[in-house]
Design an enzyme around this catalytic site. Structure first.
Site: not given
Lengths: 247, 247
Positions: B52, B54, B199
């Site tokens: 999934r 972002d 991240r």
């Protein structure tokens, strides 16, 4: 008034090229840079650009001059312009030059790059900055062909209709092809380029790389002085104005 | 029904991430891929995705499966889908897999890359695919720090609030930093990643590269199991899901 030389980088995707157009609704890089400068200085500012890049063509080292009396130190201009420019245009540097300096006439050479994504399938991250060619390109063949274009020649075969150039003779100082994985990049440096010249050269070198043309045919194509002898015009997205050189 | 595994590449810039959302007006990669498949097959088709990603995150090797009875040979699917997909999504390949195959549960490892444009000024051609950092990054320091994260650890310090993970323990098989000119890329391979983990790791490694954190502090940050100890979450644009590995 002091003359300031700007070095400008842009992603040309969203622009109808560098040059301002009569219809102010047409978005151009030059127009957008002038709007930013006008907003910063609070009065209309015009620039003289060095190179009229086409719609969709990018630049890392475009140049433009403006004449302005300002209290902002020249080296602070890139930072000061940041908030007036969109994300896809950056003023990389600014320097004071002689007021007789002309970004076009004083240019001694320019380097362009042309990028080709030569993977088996399209790469969405490359689509805005490279042409796509799925047939494997032989960069050694391409490099053999580039050698034939180095020197002073009549490049009429590599000039699109609609060119306003008085002479089609240009000097190419260097032209070479580099592969990094699936990315093949053509670098070409010359004293000047005709309308669509780098894109026609790229389209022709792609034909050579695919085996559709022999490297030696580059010579005949040049000698023919006939646009129909060269390859197709490669798409704008792959082209980047890398640098403009002054003495 | 035969199960087909698609490998999908996309530029995530224009999408609110991979996962389909309740509001059909929200543009997602999964939704767009399903629309293309439904148009090709003339009936509603759903997929199960592997990862999934972002909003704004890219992929070169996302995976998804669909169950379909079709006369189109599996290997022709990428070509057949071309006209139904936008330019920023490409189906790279398609293969038939066992009907028990699950793209998420059968995944053994994933590789992400995180790209940083480390030039003196912004580069408009990099803005969609890289974070920008003008302070010079010391990639040797960064590489010293990456070594501290290789292994099985509780990565709670690298997990954003809102994660639904039952456990924050993950195994990192490899993590290293590479510089090519002004581009610095972090590569990380692990058995799975927490919400925003790559991240936050990138944001922390950037702090190390700038000299704001010592490479050794990586160990304490990990041990703390406290999100506030790690660096900021680096922007989505720099992140690319490179590949998902299956046995």
């Amino acid at each position: 008034m002091p003359r300031i030389l700007l070095t400008i980088a842009y992603d040309g995707t969203a622009y109808s090229g560098w040059q301002k157009q009569k219809n102010p609704a047409v978005r151009t890089v030059e127009g957008t840079v002038e709007e930013a400068l006008s907003a910063l200085f609070g009065k209309p500012v015009e620039v003289i650009g060095a190179s009229r890049t086409d719609a969709g063509v990018h630049a890392l080292g475009q140049r433009a001059v403006l004449d302005i009396e300002t209290s902002i130190p020249t080296e602070k201009l890139p930072l000061a312009l940041l908030k007036y420019l969109p994300e896809d245009i950056t003023v990389v540097s600014a320097q004071t030059v002689a007021d007789t300096f002309h970004p076009r006439f004083d240019c001694v050479k320019k380097t362009y790059s042309y990028r080709i994504w030569n993977g088996k399938t399209k790469n969405p991250k490359e689509r805005l900055y490279a042409a796509f060619e799925h047939i494997p390109l032989d960069e050694e063949r391409m490099n053999a062909a580039t050698k034939k274009c180095i020197g002073t020649f009549d490049f009429a075969s590599f000039c699109a209709a609609g060119s306003q150039a008085l002479s089609t003779v240009r000097t190419i100082f260097d032209c070479h092809v580099q592969r990094e994985g699936d990315a093949v990049t053509i670098f070409v440096t010359g004293d000047g380029f005709l309308y669509h010249m780098v894109r026609i050269l790229a389209g022709t070198l792609i034909q050579v790389g695919k085996g559709r043309l022999a490297p030696e045919q580059m010579e005949q194509i040049l000698l023919a002085c006939d646009r129909t002898q060269a390859g197709p015009t490669a798409p704008a997205a792959g082209l980047t104005l890398e640098w403009i050189f002054y003495d």
